[in-house]
Scaffold this active site. Sequence first.
Site, short mmCIF file in Angstrom:
data_model
loop_
_atom_site.label_atom_id
_atom_site.label_comp_id
_atom_site.label_asym_id
_atom_site.label_seq_id
_atom_site.Cartn_x
_atom_site.Cartn_y
_atom_site.Cartn_z
N ARG A 251 0.83 -1.20 0.00
CA ARG A 251 0.00 0.00 0.00
C ARG A 251 0.87 1.25 0.00
NH1 ARG A 251 -0.32 -1.49 5.41
NH2 ARG A 251 -2.03 -2.92 5.01
N CYS B 136 -5.35 -0.47 8.25
CA CYS B 136 -4.92 -0.26 9.64
C CYS B 136 -4.14 -1.48 10.10
CB CYS B 136 -6.14 0.00 10.52
SG CYS B 136 -5.71 0.44 12.22
N ASP B 137 -2.82 -1.39 10.06
CA ASP B 137 -1.95 -2.53 10.38
C ASP B 137 -2.26 -3.19 11.72
OD1 ASP B 137 0.99 -0.93 8.97
OD2 ASP B 137 -0.48 -2.25 8.05
N PRO B 138 -2.34 -2.40 12.81
CA PRO B 138 -2.44 -3.07 14.12
C PRO B 138 -3.84 -3.51 14.51
CG PRO B 138 -2.29 -0.70 14.42
CD PRO B 138 -2.18 -0.95 12.94
#
Length: 805
Positions: A358, A480-482
């Site tokens: 991304r 949103c990675d986390p």
Amino acid sequence: MITYHQKNGNVSLHSPTTMPKACGFLWNKNMMIQMNCRGFATAQFMQPEPAKYAHGPALEAKTFMQPEHAYFSHHPGRFFYIKDNHTNELFSLPYEPVRQSLASFEFIVSQHQVSWQVKHLNLHCKLSLTLATEDTAELWQLSIDNLSQSARDISIYSYFPVGYMSWMNQSAKFDPSLNAILCHSITPYQKVDQYFVQQDFKDTTVFLTDTTPDSYETRQSVFEGEGGLHNPTAISNNRLENKPAHYQTPAAIMQFNRKLAAYDDASNNTKPAVALKFVFAPVKDAHEASELKQRYLSSTAQFTQAQDKYKAYLSRETGCLSLLSSTPKLDNFINHWLPRQVFYHGDVNRLSTDPQTRNYLQDAMGMIYINPNKAKAAFEVALAQQHRNGEMPDGILLHPESELKYINQIPHTDHCVWLVICIEAYLNETADFDFLNQTIGFANSEDKLSVMEHVNLALEFLYSQRDNRGLNFINQGDWCDPMNMVGYKGLGVSSWLTLASAYSMTLWAKVCQQMDCDNKASKFSQLAAELNDAVIEHCWDDEWFARGITDAGHCFGVSDNQEGRIYLNPQTFAMLSGAVNDQRWSLMQPQIQQQLQTPFGMMMLAPAYTQMDKQVGRLTQKFPGTAENGSVYNHAGAFYIYALFEQGETEQAFELLQTMITTEDVQNELTRGQLPVFIPNYYRGAYFQYPDDAGKSSQLFNTGTVAWIYRIIIEQLCGLKGCSDGLKIKPQLPKHWPSLKVSRRFRGATVDVSIQRRADVRSQQVLVNGKSLQTNAAGEHILPISTDTSPNTNTSYSISVLLAE
């Protein structure tokens, strides 16, 4: 406190204490350095993975660049001590470690250089840093002039701490043949195979000078002694001890004694009384250090040529737009600093060998407006690593020896979305529809398909990854990675990803129409509507959209939640995808403003989580108001600004745009603590929970925000957006701007635009070279500019746009 130099874009800070973390950054293809106004530095280089050549005083774990980076007395930095040998008075440059109150201080961040001008003890000191263009090397220059009416006797001490290099082997020595301190180490390894990878590492840090020092020291602890870094014991002696470091923490310390003639008003001598040059760099060995000295320190001309070459390197890729508005601070940032940050991302991919997909695609999107060919090349690289089923990988490998690391080992679900959004932007800017017919292979197949088919596969893959409600699975995170525990059991879904998929399908349907693929256009339009309907049915929470549904079947990001009640991204992409009608917008808009908007921009979610939520994940462990846990996360804010402009909500969009970039309020500047020379990835949020800390900048300049903000300014604020037929003209100025002048480079042509509001105008009017430009059937003003326009033809257009007051 801050001075803006409109001509060249320089920004100056006049105090080392009001904004102690203020910084600038420089880079080349091999390295990056973030230089703090007080003299602290964070630097890394590639070999091929990121490595450091100046370390902290204790063993360091390898991590990404960290937000809100903490500085401490022994933090790596670049310092000089200045001592008056008659009075024993001492101060340091730029400010640390002595922290002496100075007569005057100026920290100057330029496009190609970071510099300081300091006056103290009747001495005028000029210190500057630039980089080599091809080599991993810092180029430092120090000059000192005597402002006193009497002669002076001073000593100058370099202090470049190299830090704890290796628990296995570290040392330092002075090499008189090079006028250099060489700090040696060996990178530890455990597995035998690692030795063969590491044997060519640049494990030596060299500090070279063009002048023979009077004495030197290589042992950091001996130099500091009992006096501390603010008053090192070694400086109390006349000479340093000229000793090597044997398995001791090394530092590059040199002493230069100088006698300065009294200041003479009548003298026309412009040559400084003291002029010293230095190179600080990682090298493999003394031979490589000798080569650096030959390239940069053999003559003053060489050093100057290297400085000029680096300046030319950073000037090579410039922005496509300059503007003159009624807001000079905004102009300064947009004309000089925003395209520079966009170029940094597109030039070196954040100095990563495996950038997240991304990030890689959105950074390439920014390059569309600077160098479209580089953007296209990046898309080709990414497409070649797509899987045959249409899935995009979590990271893009840029080096033969690179591998997916850190977050790229965790499965995320959003990468196909960005492929569509970014390529669609490229087609708008270039009208290079032939690119869609280009054939490219796959990472796991011998097949080769056209770019058009690659993108079709990506969208079909997105559509296939849905639950029985028609919502996209989130796996261990989307954008949103986390957000890693919403769907790790295989059941949780993301409303944002579903809406983003719908948006990308809507965009691609229009591309399919332009390519005469009506069946595909109809198909993707239908699928987009289906996705929107699924989100409306299952995730509309009366006044805003939920963020998703967890593995346990719980909707989150809804009014029943005490924390994480509302998220920004699903509202934004519902606006973009078409899931928001007038009724929903009338309900959403006040809630978004009331719960998420702050004086520093839009919070990503609110209220911030204060404890672990096992149904959401790692995001909730982050401190409230930092990063994804409710900060003013500028990437998400940029999406929202883009969506507001798309909906014609110009006033709110511009308010948020200006808030992100600049402020006219001094207290707001002090709270952020950052010079407006880059957009950080976030400002502190949790505005209603922790108001005392809100607004503080992360100081981290790696962010997908900038590509979007540059696009917003070009295509929406200035309203100069490319399309297949040419340049669409539709500026969206805030009401308090009576006029705007813009110069835009587009497909080899120069377009100069003057925009004015007039009381006698009811609807937009456009004149091109004095002649009225008629609207098309859709009511759009489109200036036909051929894609065949050569950059050497100097085609130019003078455009006047009249808007209603």
